[in-house]
Design an enzyme around this catalytic site. Structure first.
Site, mmCIF file in Angstrom:
data_model
loop_
_atom_site.group_PDB
_atom_site.id
_atom_site.type_symbol
_atom_site.label_atom_id
_atom_site.label_comp_id
_atom_site.label_asym_id
_atom_site.label_seq_id
_atom_site.Cartn_x
_atom_site.Cartn_y
_atom_site.Cartn_z
ATOM 1 N N VAL A 1 92.613 16.577 98.631
ATOM 2 C CA VAL A 1 93.198 16.717 97.297
ATOM 3 C C VAL A 1 92.167 16.528 96.181
ATOM 4 C CG1 VAL A 1 95.507 16.052 98.028
ATOM 5 C CG2 VAL A 1 93.914 14.290 97.229
ATOM 6 N N LYS B 1 89.568 13.766 96.217
ATOM 7 C CA LYS B 1 89.081 12.395 96.040
ATOM 8 C C LYS B 1 87.568 12.341 95.847
ATOM 9 C CE LYS B 1 90.256 10.590 99.900
ATOM 10 N NZ LYS B 1 90.585 11.878 100.571
ATOM 11 N N THR B 2 86.844 13.102 96.659
ATOM 12 C CA THR B 2 85.389 13.035 96.612
ATOM 13 C C THR B 2 84.857 13.615 95.304
ATOM 14 O OG1 THR B 2 85.348 13.231 99.020
ATOM 15 C CG2 THR B 2 83.256 13.561 97.859
ATOM 16 N N LYS C 1 81.811 4.848 100.423
ATOM 17 C CA LYS C 1 82.969 5.251 101.217
ATOM 18 C C LYS C 1 82.960 4.345 102.434
ATOM 19 C CE LYS C 1 85.761 9.005 102.857
ATOM 20 N NZ LYS C 1 86.126 10.402 102.603
ATOM 21 N N ASP D 1 80.521 12.466 102.867
ATOM 22 C CA ASP D 1 80.916 12.448 101.457
ATOM 23 C C ASP D 1 79.854 11.746 100.604
ATOM 24 O OD1 ASP D 1 83.281 13.829 101.883
ATOM 25 O OD2 ASP D 1 84.404 12.016 102.319
ATOM 26 N N GLU E 1 85.724 5.054 97.740
ATOM 27 C CA GLU E 1 86.581 6.186 98.110
ATOM 28 C C GLU E 1 87.262 5.933 99.443
ATOM 29 O OE1 GLU E 1 86.488 10.936 99.236
ATOM 30 O OE2 GLU E 1 84.670 10.009 98.435
#
Length: 211
Positions: free
Chosen positions: A17, A19-20, A36, A47, A102
Site C-alpha cells: 500500500v 509503506k516504504t 525496518k 526495503d 517500518e
C-alpha cells in the site's frame, strides 16, 4: 508545520500500500533515520536498500534489520523461533533526528505464534502512522486497522491516503475515523530526491483535524 514525534512506526492496512515510499519521504524530509526491524523478501533489494538509494542519505541514517528473511511470506512462516525480547530490547546505535520504523505488512501479520504486528507496536509504545491505498475499500481498510490499533491503546499519529485524490473517500475517512491527522499522498511519476522532498512538503500538511 506538523510536529512529528521523535519515533514513528509506519504500518499499512495491507501489503503493497506504499509503506516504504512513505517511509522514504519521511526519512528524507526529516533528515532522520530509518529501520525496518523485520525484513521479509530480499529481491530485487531490501526495503532499507531501496530507501537508501532513493533518498541519497548517508548510510549512517540506516540501521540494520533485526531479522531478515529471504521470502515475502510472514515472519512466523519463515522462522519458528523469533526472539520477541530481542525485537523489543535491541540496542540501537546513535540515530540522526527522528526515527522512522517500518512494519512488515499489515496490522495482523503474525510475527511469532500468536504475537502479531499490532502486539509489537503496542509493546514498543511508539506513535503510529497508518498508510492506506486511496481506492475503493479504503474506508473498510481504515476502520478495520484502526479498530485493532485502538484495541491495544496504540497512539495514532495519523492516516496517509496513498493514491489519486478522492474527495468522497477523504470525507468518509474523516467522518468515520475521527483521528487527528489525515494526509493525502498523490502519485509520484518518477521517484527522485527532489520528488520525495516535494512530496514531503505537499503531503504533510493536515487536510483534516479534529479537536
Amino acid at each position: 508545520m506538523i510536529d512529528f514525534p521523535e519515533k514513528l512506526f509506519i504500518i499499512g492496512s495491507d501489503s503493497g500500500v506504499g509503506k516504504t515510499l512513505v517511509s522514504a519521504i519521511l526519512t528524507l524530509g526529516l533528515k532522520g533515520s530509518y529501520i525496518k526491524p523485520i525484513q521479509c523478501g530480499v529481491a530485487p533489494c531490501t526495503d532499507t536498500e531501496w530507501v537508501h538509494d532513493m533518498t541519497g542519505l548517508h548510510k549512517d541514517h540506516f540501521l540494520k534489520e533485526i531479522y531478515r528473511f529471504p521470502d515475502t511470506h510472514d515472519p512466523n512462516t519463515q522462522h519458528t523461533d523469533i526472539n520477541i525480547s530481542r525485537l523489543l530490547n535491541e540496542e540501537l546505535p546513535n540515530i540522526h533526528g527522528h526515527l522512522i520504523m517500518e512494519s512488515t505488512g499489515g496490522v495482523m501479520v503474525p510475527i511469532y505464534g500468536d504475537y502479531f504486528q499490532v502486539d509489537y507496536i503496542a509493546d514498543l509504545k511508539i506513535p503510529t502512522l497508518l498508510v492506506i491505498e486511496n481506492k475503493k475499500g479504503a474506508i473498510n481498510q481504515a476502520l478495520l486497522s484502526l479498530d485493532k490499533l485502538k484495541s491495544k491503546n496504540i497512539p495514532l499519529f495519523g492516516i496517509v491516503l496513498n493514491g489519486p485524490k478522492d474527495e468522497v473517500i477523504k470525507r468518509n475517512i474523516a467522518d468515520y475515523c475521527r483521528i487527528k491527522n489525515i494526509f493525502e499522498l498523490e502519485p509520484i511519476e518518477h521517484i527522485t530526491e527532489k520528488a520525495l522532498i516535494d512530496a514531503f512538503n505537499n503531503t504533510f500538511t493536515p487536510i483534516f483535524q479534529t479537536t
